[in-house]
Enzyme design. Structure first.
Site, PDB file in Angstrom:
ATOM      1  N   CYS A 163       0.651  -1.143   0.007  1.00  0.00           N
ATOM      2  CA  CYS A 163      -0.058   0.152  -0.102  1.00  0.00           C
ATOM      3  C   CYS A 163       0.761   1.306   0.112  1.00  0.00           C
ATOM      4  O   CYS A 163       0.385   2.426   0.105  1.00  0.00           O
ATOM      5  CB  CYS A 163      -0.923  -0.005   1.171  1.00  0.00           C
ATOM      6  SG  CYS A 163      -1.940  -1.557   1.151  1.00  0.00           S
ATOM      7  N   HIS A 303      -2.418   8.208   5.808  1.00  0.00           N
ATOM      8  CA  HIS A 303      -2.659   6.927   5.367  1.00  0.00           C
ATOM      9  C   HIS A 303      -4.113   6.100   5.731  1.00  0.00           C
ATOM     10  O   HIS A 303      -4.743   5.617   5.096  1.00  0.00           O
ATOM     11  CB  HIS A 303      -1.523   5.802   5.696  1.00  0.00           C
ATOM     12  CG  HIS A 303      -1.446   4.695   5.092  1.00  0.00           C
ATOM     13  ND1 HIS A 303      -1.462   4.520   3.502  1.00  0.00           N
ATOM     14  CD2 HIS A 303      -1.896   3.318   5.638  1.00  0.00           C
ATOM     15  CE1 HIS A 303      -1.590   3.324   3.375  1.00  0.00           C
ATOM     16  NE2 HIS A 303      -1.741   2.525   4.649  1.00  0.00           N
ATOM     17  N   GLU A 314      -1.148   5.932  13.382  1.00  0.00           N
ATOM     18  CA  GLU A 314      -0.461   7.169  12.726  1.00  0.00           C
ATOM     19  C   GLU A 314      -0.874   8.460  13.526  1.00  0.00           C
ATOM     20  O   GLU A 314       0.092   9.143  13.287  1.00  0.00           O
ATOM     21  CB  GLU A 314      -1.452   7.013  11.211  1.00  0.00           C
ATOM     22  CG  GLU A 314      -0.824   8.066  10.166  1.00  0.00           C
ATOM     23  CD  GLU A 314      -1.413   8.199   8.878  1.00  0.00           C
ATOM     24  OE1 GLU A 314      -2.387   7.392   8.846  1.00  0.00           O
ATOM     25  OE2 GLU A 314      -0.938   8.914   8.044  1.00  0.00           O
ATOM     26  N   LYS A 332      -9.503   8.179   1.807  1.00  0.00           N
ATOM     27  CA  LYS A 332      -9.669   7.025   1.878  1.00  0.00           C
ATOM     28  C   LYS A 332     -11.138   6.621   2.399  1.00  0.00           C
ATOM     29  O   LYS A 332     -12.000   5.561   2.019  1.00  0.00           O
ATOM     30  CB  LYS A 332      -8.879   5.905   2.642  1.00  0.00           C
ATOM     31  CG  LYS A 332      -7.504   5.907   1.817  1.00  0.00           C
ATOM     32  CD  LYS A 332      -6.877   4.578   2.689  1.00  0.00           C
ATOM     33  CE  LYS A 332      -5.582   4.262   2.246  1.00  0.00           C
ATOM     34  NZ  LYS A 332      -4.464   5.219   2.493  1.00  0.00           N
ATOM     35  N   HIS A 337      -9.768   2.085  -0.301  1.00  0.00           N
ATOM     36  CA  HIS A 337      -8.227   1.955  -0.137  1.00  0.00           C
ATOM     37  C   HIS A 337      -7.893   1.291  -1.519  1.00  0.00           C
ATOM     38  O   HIS A 337      -8.144   0.215  -2.116  1.00  0.00           O
ATOM     39  CB  HIS A 337      -8.008   1.022   1.130  1.00  0.00           C
ATOM     40  CG  HIS A 337      -6.564   0.881   1.200  1.00  0.00           C
ATOM     41  ND1 HIS A 337      -5.478   1.516   0.376  1.00  0.00           N
ATOM     42  CD2 HIS A 337      -5.947   0.269   2.137  1.00  0.00           C
ATOM     43  CE1 HIS A 337      -4.483   1.396   0.967  1.00  0.00           C
ATOM     44  NE2 HIS A 337      -4.376   0.510   1.988  1.00  0.00           N
ATOM     45  N   PHE A 396       1.929  -3.418   4.047  1.00  0.00           N
ATOM     46  CA  PHE A 396       2.208  -4.611   4.263  1.00  0.00           C
ATOM     47  C   PHE A 396       3.567  -4.845   4.128  1.00  0.00           C
ATOM     48  O   PHE A 396       4.115  -4.335   2.869  1.00  0.00           O
ATOM     49  CB  PHE A 396       1.498  -5.927   3.775  1.00  0.00           C
ATOM     50  CG  PHE A 396       0.141  -5.941   4.240  1.00  0.00           C
ATOM     51  CD1 PHE A 396      -0.055  -5.227   5.415  1.00  0.00           C
ATOM     52  CD2 PHE A 396      -0.932  -6.637   3.829  1.00  0.00           C
ATOM     53  CE1 PHE A 396      -1.330  -5.151   6.080  1.00  0.00           C
ATOM     54  CE2 PHE A 396      -2.076  -6.567   4.227  1.00  0.00           C
ATOM     55  CZ  PHE A 396      -2.342  -5.962   5.322  1.00  0.00           C
TER      56      PHE A 396
END
Lengths: 408, 79
Positions: A163, A303, A314, A332, A337, A396
């Site tokens: 991502c 994010h 975050e 998002k 996403h 990831f």
């Protein structure tokens, strides 16, 4: 080390919110959701039956024969890249193709092709498998196609960092220009994996929202009732250009890509470091690279994917690395996403926020989580002078990428 | 099946697979030079032709099929 300034001179996107940048940005400022119910038969057996699907199908924009040899992720990368290219006014500029590079990545790659061709293999045997299968599913496919369409000859690169892919691809594009390997780089991300297998995989990780009865309310970063991310598809592409090159041809400049920071956690394959140290280091590096004060960052396109743990981690990182002052948003909440395209689409939103002096809203933030102690443009766009802004992307694998854009 | 019928059948395949205008398909036309069919599309054409005409076209034959007429003759002989 001194290096040439890099600016953004073109934008292109096809997203769940619109078939181009203007319609996507409009939808964001109006707080629209791009999430809807999944209607294919295969969705019935899944725990997750919602997704943020493209607003405009690529079949409306590319001809049928060409689409036969393109994975959906490749088709939309081409569409977004051509928009960005036209927007930058480079078509008849006499740019030397050997000074034009491409850096376009995907988080997952040509999974739809792999799965569809496997169905054909199982049903009809190997001779029926399309001869286009390999160029359609190879992870460098989108970058290669964009390079082919634009005749780019300074190098075509395909970053993959889950991502964080879109943001890392943009960073690589910036590095190519700084290092003198190109004058212009078409950079971004693409993703199209709305299919039962990726959805089942993410569902098994318990990473996705199961708010199937209220698709438009499912992506709700920082809200107490958030229960995971909503998978989206789309592509976002930026034209990055050496500042003096852009100035010499009188190009319109959206913003400056002032700095980037990339770190890796070295901690866990999917869990971010609990103290957010990787994110903190990435943001700190990006601000240092941009050679500005952290107090100058007045807006952050976070994010924040709408997962219970990630959203608040975050926030903690932003406290440490930036401070308490920036106005946050998570687009998002509207786009879903876009995985490998997220960092690119969100860079576009960050750039347009700077240009227009407005922070797009985080929709569905009805009941802010107790851990949310920073200012978020909740549910309504907010006007704000933005000299500098930050865009975060985490993936990831422990990838952390922070980009700093400043007013041109 | 007449040669004309085979040509028409090939024209349908060529339109579907490679976007060739059916009126452009004639026995004297070269697949690569005249009709712009690249090597990967040619593989698709061959597989589709096998299915449509109920014939087998081995890979070592495909290189001999330079023109539409070559393909028509091969299919005519096999069917």
């Amino acid at each position: 080390m001194t290096h040439p300034d890099v600016v953004v001179t073109g934008l292109g996107a096809t997203t769940p919110l619109g078939g181009d940048v203007a319609s996507t940005w409009d939808a964001m400022l109006n707080g629209q959701s791009g999430v809807s119910a999944l209607t294919p038969d295969w969705a019935e057996q899944l725990p997750v039956r919602i997704a943020a699907q493209l607003a405009v199908d690529p079949a409306e924009l590319l001809d049928r024969v060409k689409l036969r040899r393109l994975d959906r992720s490749e088709a939309i990368a081409i569409i977004a890249a051509k928009q960005a290219w036209a927007d930058a006014g480079l078509a008849d500029s006499g740019l030397d193709p050997e000074r034009l590079g491409v850096s376009v990545g995907s988080g997952i790659g040509g999974a739809l092709t792999l799965l569809n061709q496997d169905d054909i293999l199982e049903a009809s045997g190997p001779r029926r498998v399309s001869p286009h299968t390999i160029p359609m599913l190879m992870p460098n496919g989108p970058a290669a196609w964009v390079g082919l369409e634009l005749q780019a000859r300074a190098g075509v690169h395909s970053v993959a960092s889950a991502c964080a892919t879109g943001a890392e691809a943009i960073t690589l594009g910036m590095d190519m220009i700084r290092a003198g390997r190109a004058d212009v780089v078409v950079a971004g991300g693409t993703e199209a994996v709305i299919h039962q297998l990726p959805i089942a995989g993410f569902s098994s990780m318990r990473a996705m929202s199961t708010r199937n009865d209220e698709p438009e309310r499912a992506s709700r970063p920082w809200d107490k009732a958030r229960d995971g991310f909503v998978l989206g598809e789309g592509a976002g592409v930026l034209v990055l250009e050496r500042a003096d090159h852009a100035a010499a041809r009188g190009a319109h400049v959206y913003a400056r890509l002032a700095g980037a920071g990339i770190t890796s956690d070295g901690y866990d394959i999917v869990q971010p470091h609990p103290e957010g140290t990787g994110a903190i280091r990435a943001i700190t590096k990006a601000i240092a690279d941009a050679d500005i004060d952290r107090g100058d960052i007045v807006h952050v396109n976070a994010h924040a994917t709408s997962t219970p743990v990630g959203d608040l981690a975050e926030i903690k990182a932003l406290h440490q690395a930036v401070g308490d002052h920036p106005v946050l948003t998570s687009t998002k909440s509207m786009s879903g996403h876009l995985l490998g395209a997220a960092g690119a689409l969100e860079s576009i939103a960050t750039i347009l926020a700077i240009r227009d002096g407005v922070v797009p809203p985080t929709i569905n933030l009805d009941d802010p989580d107790d851990g949310l102690d920073l200012d978020v443009a909740a549910n309504k766009a907010r006007h704000l002078e933005i000299p500098a802004a930050l865009n975060n992307s985490f993936g990831f694998g422990g990838h952390n990428v922070a980009l700093v854009f400043t007013r041109a | 099946m007449t040669r004309d019928e085979i040509t028409t059948g090939l024209a349908e395949i060529l339109e579907e697979v490679a976007g060739v205008t059916p009126d452009d398909v004639a026995e004297g036309k070269s697949f690569t030079d005249d009709l712009d069919v690249d090597s990967l599309s040619m593989v698709e054409v061959v597989v589709a032709a096998e299915e449509k005409f109920g014939v087998k076209i081995p890979d070592n034959e495909v290189q001999n099929l330079k023109t539409v007429g070559d393909a028509v003759s091969y299919i005519e002989a096999q069917s």
